[in-house]
Motif scaffolding. Structure first.
Motif, PDB file in Angstrom:
ATOM      1  N   ALA A 165      32.164  36.016  50.548  1.00  0.00           N
ATOM      2  CA  ALA A 165      31.801  36.116  49.128  1.00  0.00           C
ATOM      3  C   ALA A 165      30.304  36.265  48.920  1.00  0.00           C
ATOM      4  CB  ALA A 165      32.320  34.901  48.369  1.00  0.00           C
ATOM      5  N   ALA A 166      29.510  35.702  49.824  1.00  0.00           N
ATOM      6  CA  ALA A 166      28.054  35.788  49.683  1.00  0.00           C
ATOM      7  C   ALA A 166      27.545  37.223  49.811  1.00  0.00           C
ATOM      8  CB  ALA A 166      27.374  34.902  50.728  1.00  0.00           C
ATOM      9  N   LEU A 167      28.346  38.108  50.403  1.00  0.00           N
ATOM     10  CA  LEU A 167      27.939  39.502  50.610  1.00  0.00           C
ATOM     11  C   LEU A 167      28.386  40.413  49.476  1.00  0.00           C
ATOM     12  CD1 LEU A 167      28.932  39.786  54.386  1.00  0.00           C
ATOM     13  CD2 LEU A 167      26.632  39.432  53.462  1.00  0.00           C
ATOM     14  N   ALA A 168      29.205  39.910  48.571  1.00  0.00           N
ATOM     15  CA  ALA A 168      29.767  40.751  47.512  1.00  0.00           C
ATOM     16  C   ALA A 168      28.724  41.109  46.467  1.00  0.00           C
ATOM     17  CB  ALA A 168      30.939  40.028  46.849  1.00  0.00           C
ATOM     18  N   GLY A 169      28.929  42.259  45.832  1.00  0.00           N
ATOM     19  CA  GLY A 169      28.056  42.670  44.746  1.00  0.00           C
ATOM     20  C   GLY A 169      27.643  44.116  44.871  1.00  0.00           C
ATOM     21  N   PRO A 170      26.758  44.575  43.997  1.00  0.00           N
ATOM     22  CA  PRO A 170      26.271  45.956  44.065  1.00  0.00           C
ATOM     23  C   PRO A 170      25.528  46.210  45.372  1.00  0.00           C
ATOM     24  CG  PRO A 170      25.682  44.906  41.981  1.00  0.00           C
ATOM     25  CD  PRO A 170      26.176  43.819  42.872  1.00  0.00           C
ATOM     26  N   THR A 171      25.622  47.422  45.870  1.00  0.00           N
ATOM     27  CA  THR A 171      24.899  47.811  47.079  1.00  0.00           C
ATOM     28  C   THR A 171      23.698  48.678  46.692  1.00  0.00           C
ATOM     29  OG1 THR A 171      26.310  49.763  47.381  1.00  0.00           O
ATOM     30  CG2 THR A 171      27.018  47.729  48.437  1.00  0.00           C
ATOM     31  N   PRO A 172      22.660  48.729  47.545  1.00  0.00           N
ATOM     32  CA  PRO A 172      21.443  49.471  47.187  1.00  0.00           C
ATOM     33  C   PRO A 172      21.662  50.938  46.870  1.00  0.00           C
ATOM     34  CG  PRO A 172      21.021  48.018  49.054  1.00  0.00           C
ATOM     35  CD  PRO A 172      22.500  47.983  48.805  1.00  0.00           C
ATOM     36  N   GLY A 173      22.774  51.516  47.401  1.00  0.00           N
ATOM     37  CA  GLY A 173      23.035  52.936  47.157  1.00  0.00           C
ATOM     38  C   GLY A 173      23.841  53.208  45.912  1.00  0.00           C
ATOM     39  N   GLY A 174      24.047  52.182  45.081  1.00  0.00           N
ATOM     40  CA  GLY A 174      24.801  52.386  43.859  1.00  0.00           C
ATOM     41  C   GLY A 174      26.281  52.098  43.982  1.00  0.00           C
ATOM     42  N   GLY A 175      26.721  51.673  45.153  1.00  0.00           N
ATOM     43  CA  GLY A 175      28.120  51.332  45.349  1.00  0.00           C
ATOM     44  C   GLY A 175      28.379  49.860  45.074  1.00  0.00           C
ATOM     45  N   ARG A 176      29.508  49.388  45.558  1.00  0.00           N
ATOM     46  CA  ARG A 176      29.865  47.991  45.332  1.00  0.00           C
ATOM     47  C   ARG A 176      30.681  47.486  46.509  1.00  0.00           C
ATOM     48  NH1 ARG A 176      29.454  44.345  41.557  1.00  0.00           N
ATOM     49  NH2 ARG A 176      30.921  42.594  41.554  1.00  0.00           N
ATOM     50  N   LEU A 177      30.442  46.228  46.865  1.00  0.00           N
ATOM     51  CA  LEU A 177      31.168  45.567  47.936  1.00  0.00           C
ATOM     52  C   LEU A 177      31.925  44.387  47.334  1.00  0.00           C
ATOM     53  CD1 LEU A 177      31.733  45.341  50.981  1.00  0.00           C
ATOM     54  CD2 LEU A 177      29.615  44.032  51.202  1.00  0.00           C
ATOM     55  N   ASP A 178      33.245  44.413  47.448  1.00  0.00           N
ATOM     56  CA  ASP A 178      34.103  43.358  46.913  1.00  0.00           C
ATOM     57  C   ASP A 178      34.960  42.776  48.034  1.00  0.00           C
ATOM     58  OD1 ASP A 178      33.295  43.798  44.254  1.00  0.00           O
ATOM     59  OD2 ASP A 178      34.798  45.369  43.988  1.00  0.00           O
ATOM     60  N   PHE A 179      35.466  41.568  47.792  1.00  0.00           N
ATOM     61  CA  PHE A 179      36.407  40.945  48.715  1.00  0.00           C
ATOM     62  C   PHE A 179      37.556  40.370  47.910  1.00  0.00           C
ATOM     63  CE2 PHE A 179      32.305  40.939  50.786  1.00  0.00           C
ATOM     64  CZ  PHE A 179      32.619  41.447  52.032  1.00  0.00           C
ATOM     65  N   ALA A 180      38.761  40.493  48.466  1.00  0.00           N
ATOM     66  CA  ALA A 180      39.946  40.055  47.728  1.00  0.00           C
ATOM     67  C   ALA A 180      40.998  39.544  48.697  1.00  0.00           C
ATOM     68  CB  ALA A 180      40.519  41.212  46.905  1.00  0.00           C
ATOM     69  N   THR A 181      41.865  38.700  48.193  1.00  0.00           N
ATOM     70  CA  THR A 181      42.980  38.214  48.990  1.00  0.00           C
ATOM     71  C   THR A 181      43.970  39.340  49.227  1.00  0.00           C
ATOM     72  OG1 THR A 181      42.753  35.988  48.088  1.00  0.00           O
ATOM     73  CG2 THR A 181      44.861  36.542  49.101  1.00  0.00           C
ATOM     74  N   GLY A 182      44.311  39.545  50.474  1.00  0.00           N
ATOM     75  CA  GLY A 182      45.271  40.581  50.833  1.00  0.00           C
ATOM     76  C   GLY A 182      45.768  40.342  52.239  1.00  0.00           C
ATOM     77  N   ASP A 183      47.034  40.563  52.475  1.00  0.00           N
ATOM     78  CA  ASP A 183      47.662  40.315  53.773  1.00  0.00           C
ATOM     79  C   ASP A 183      48.071  41.645  54.371  1.00  0.00           C
ATOM     80  OD1 ASP A 183      49.343  39.566  55.908  1.00  0.00           O
ATOM     81  OD2 ASP A 183      49.897  37.707  54.890  1.00  0.00           O
ATOM     82  N   ALA A 184      47.554  41.959  55.551  1.00  0.00           N
ATOM     83  CA  ALA A 184      47.872  43.243  56.180  1.00  0.00           C
ATOM     84  C   ALA A 184      49.356  43.401  56.463  1.00  0.00           C
ATOM     85  CB  ALA A 184      47.075  43.403  57.474  1.00  0.00           C
ATOM     86  N   ARG A 185      50.106  42.307  56.467  1.00  0.00           N
ATOM     87  CA  ARG A 185      51.550  42.398  56.693  1.00  0.00           C
ATOM     88  C   ARG A 185      52.280  43.004  55.500  1.00  0.00           C
ATOM     89  NH1 ARG A 185      52.404  36.195  58.333  1.00  0.00           N
ATOM     90  NH2 ARG A 185      51.008  36.081  56.534  1.00  0.00           N
TER      91      ARG A 185
END
Length: 271
Positions: free
Chosen positions: A80-100
């Motif tokens: 979560a500490a890495l989430a947020g806008p990125t310097p290139g104008g993109g965005r980094l998010d994290f969410a609960t999800g199960d690859a199964r």
């Protein structure tokens, strides 16, 4: 059929103790991913863990919307500490999800997974849905460990099935068929109409410190054992396992050599 193992509890700090070595296969995988079909790209990282390698995606595609998915609350809390806008104008998010069970809710330009699918029984059954969830010209890429017959894993399984531990641990670990052969992955992906590049590499990690191979597997492969036994009984298992690992991976004056085979695949959906 074997009992379903208890979902392991993850320790992000332990996992990150060998972060440089663990990140190298992801960098090698990423280097073979071709240009993505859309800008800004939409990217999913399945099994993102603590997010340290997910952040590398933002360096490669700085305008992209990147979402890391994981089913571990401990890993997501670290990421979560890495989430947020990125310097290139993109965005980094994290969410609960199960690859199964995860399936794309909208087209992705890249679906990528780093050292996760070995935890997903029958993961090739999901390939069709994931490839279908790519935008035309999009890429599905993954790497998995191919070292289940290595001493680090074989000794763990043998000990778990020994007289002392088998009643509690016989079904705790993944079996040696947790991943497929490179040829099998190539067949699965080409059958879905993808242009596929599949290869394998054995890394010779030179680890430092006391019992470094044990320290490595405490962050990954040993997690189901530690979770099943709890702190008190884990000490006895780890003591036996440590002795076996010291013999299998002797320390040298330069460190302890830990060979680690990995399997890679990059599959591109047709335009």
């Amino acid at each position: 059929m074997p009992a379903t193992p208890t979902a392991p509890t993850w320790d992000p700090s332990q996992y990150l103790r060998h972060a440089d070595h663990r990140a190298r296969p992801f960098a090698d995988l990423l280097a073979r991913v071709p240009a993505l079909p859309r800008t800004p790209a939409r990217i999913a990282d399945l099994g993102c863990g603590p997010g340290n390698v997910t952040a590398l995606l933002a360096e490669r595609w700085p305008a992209a919307h990147i979402t890391g998915y994981d089913n571990s609350p401990e890993m997501l809390a670290k990421a979560a500490a890495l989430a947020g806008p990125t310097p290139g104008g993109g965005r980094l998010d994290f969410a609960t999800g199960d690859a199964r069970t995860w399936t794309p809710s909208a087209p992705y330009d890249l679906i990528i997974s780093n050292a996760t699918l070995q935890w997903v029984p029958g993961h090739t059954d999901s390939f069709a849905a994931w490839v279908t969830g790519l935008a035309p010209g999009g890429t599905f890429a993954f790497q998995v460990p191919g070292n289940f017959d290595a001493p680090s894993h074989r000794l763990m399984r043998e000990l778990a099935h020994s007289a002392r531990w088998k009643n509690r641990l016989a079904d705790a670990l993944r079996h040696d068929d947790a991943v497929h052969t490179p040829a099998a992955y190539l067949e699965h992906l080409t059958a879905l109409g993808c242009t596929a590049d599949v290869w394998e590499t054995t890394y010779l990690h030179l680890l430092e410190g006391e019992d470094p191979v044990l320290d490595w597997v405490k962050g990954t492969g040993l997690r189901p054992i530690l979770t099943e036994l709890g702190a008190a009984d884990s000490e006895a298992f780890v003591a036996e396992y440590r002795a076996a690992l010291r013999e299998a991976y002797p320390a040298t004056e330069h460190g302890t050599v830990f060979p680690f085979r990995r399997i890679f695949a990059v599959a591109r959906r047709a335009h």
